[in-house]
Write an enzyme that holds these catalytic residues in place. Structure first.
Site, PDB file in Angstrom:
ATOM      1  N   LYS A 156      -6.947  -4.761  -3.196  1.00  0.00           N
ATOM      2  CA  LYS A 156      -7.710  -5.317  -2.075  1.00  0.00           C
ATOM      3  C   LYS A 156      -8.651  -4.267  -1.507  1.00  0.00           C
ATOM      4  O   LYS A 156      -8.446  -3.076  -1.709  1.00  0.00           O
ATOM      5  CB  LYS A 156      -6.763  -5.832  -0.987  1.00  0.00           C
ATOM      6  N   HIS A 204     -17.738   2.343   0.677  1.00  0.00           N
ATOM      7  CA  HIS A 204     -17.097   1.296   1.484  1.00  0.00           C
ATOM      8  C   HIS A 204     -17.481   1.392   2.956  1.00  0.00           C
ATOM      9  O   HIS A 204     -17.548   2.485   3.532  1.00  0.00           O
ATOM     10  CB  HIS A 204     -15.574   1.359   1.339  1.00  0.00           C
ATOM     11  N   HIS A 254     -10.824   1.008  -2.767  1.00  0.00           N
ATOM     12  CA  HIS A 254     -12.148   1.018  -2.141  1.00  0.00           C
ATOM     13  C   HIS A 254     -13.208   1.710  -2.984  1.00  0.00           C
ATOM     14  O   HIS A 254     -12.966   2.804  -3.516  1.00  0.00           O
ATOM     15  CB  HIS A 254     -12.092   1.772  -0.802  1.00  0.00           C
ATOM     16  N   ASP A 256       0.790  -1.242   0.000  1.00  0.00           N
ATOM     17  CA  ASP A 256       0.000   0.000   0.000  1.00  0.00           C
ATOM     18  C   ASP A 256       0.821   1.291   0.000  1.00  0.00           C
ATOM     19  O   ASP A 256       0.527   2.222   0.771  1.00  0.00           O
ATOM     20  CB  ASP A 256      -0.962   0.009   1.192  1.00  0.00           C
ATOM     21  N   ASP A 283      -4.642  -0.653  -1.908  1.00  0.00           N
ATOM     22  CA  ASP A 283      -5.971  -0.451  -1.345  1.00  0.00           C
ATOM     23  C   ASP A 283      -6.853   0.134  -2.449  1.00  0.00           C
ATOM     24  O   ASP A 283      -6.437   1.074  -3.136  1.00  0.00           O
ATOM     25  CB  ASP A 283      -5.864   0.538  -0.169  1.00  0.00           C
ATOM     26  N   CYS A 325      -1.886  -3.147   7.778  1.00  0.00           N
ATOM     27  CA  CYS A 325      -1.824  -4.000   6.589  1.00  0.00           C
ATOM     28  C   CYS A 325      -0.537  -4.827   6.496  1.00  0.00           C
ATOM     29  O   CYS A 325      -0.575  -5.984   6.086  1.00  0.00           O
ATOM     30  CB  CYS A 325      -2.027  -3.160   5.338  1.00  0.00           C
ATOM     31  N   HIS A 364     -10.490   7.120   1.966  1.00  0.00           N
ATOM     32  CA  HIS A 364      -9.151   7.009   1.381  1.00  0.00           C
ATOM     33  C   HIS A 364      -9.145   5.973   0.263  1.00  0.00           C
ATOM     34  O   HIS A 364      -9.963   5.064   0.232  1.00  0.00           O
ATOM     35  CB  HIS A 364      -8.120   6.616   2.456  1.00  0.00           C
TER      36      HIS A 364
END
Length: 196
Positions: A105, A52, A48, A8, A46, A150, A80
């Site tokens: 993810k 989310h 989203h 990330d 990341d 993470c 974010h």
């Protein structure tokens, strides 16, 4: 066979971003320098949707508060890494040319995903384990953001799945939310993760 898992390294997690990790941009050059030493480099991202479930504003709640999800407690984060946004992009300084795989993810609206291997329900797999096994990559080194979320979850899942896992501490930075860094380090050591 060794793989470097770069977690990330995105604009929103670096200084000036929506969920900035202090001094997160300082580790970009060290990560780039590590890449040639590995048989493979995997980048996680990341990713989203705007609705989310982990976003505080979608609950009318304060950022960094917690709520209960069907899979357990969930920190509610500032919005974010929204799909396609500038904040979701990799930091411009990160060397993308060495990436064998980019794994996105957290794209399911109802569940967060800290680990590179599983959603936060601990059972929905991302497919990374199969990719690594198919390529014969068993010795995994983790860097990136954030060490206490993470990175830690990914490293602990790696051990649980039978991989060797090392976190290169100098190439990570942490959020350290209410003591989360020390708790994560203790949990990683207990799980069999090497902190180097």
């Amino acid at each position: 066979m060794r793989a470097l898992i770069v977690v990330d390294m995105q604009v929103d997690f670096c200084p000036g971003g929506a969920l900035a990790v202090a001094r997160g941009d300082e580790i970009i050059a060290p990560i780039n320098a590590l890449m040639p030493q590995y048989d493979a480099v995997i980048l996680t991202q990341d990713w989203h949707p705007a609705d989310h479930a982990s976003f505080a504003d979608n609950h009318g709640a304060a950022p960094y508060s917690t709520t209960q999800m069907p899979y357990g407690p969930q920190v509610l984060w500032p919005r974010h890494c929204v799909i396609g946004s500038d904040g979701a992009a990799f930091h411009a300084g990160l060397d993308l040319s060495r990436a064998d795989l980019i794994l996105r993810k957290g794209f399911r609206p109802g569940i967060d995903s800290y680990s590179a291997f599983f959603e936060n329900d601990r059972s929905t797999a991302t497919g990374l384990a199969g990719y690594l096994r198919d390529r014969g990559l068993s010795d995994l080194h983790f860097v990136g953001l954030a060490q206490d979320f993470c990175v830690a979850w990914s490293a602990m899942d790696a051990v649980r799945l039978g991989f060797t896992a090392t976190v290169i501490v100098t190439a990570t930075r942490a959020i350290d939310l209410d003591g989360s860094l020390e708790a994560a380090r203790d949990a990683m050591r207990a799980a069999g993760v090497t902190l180097a």
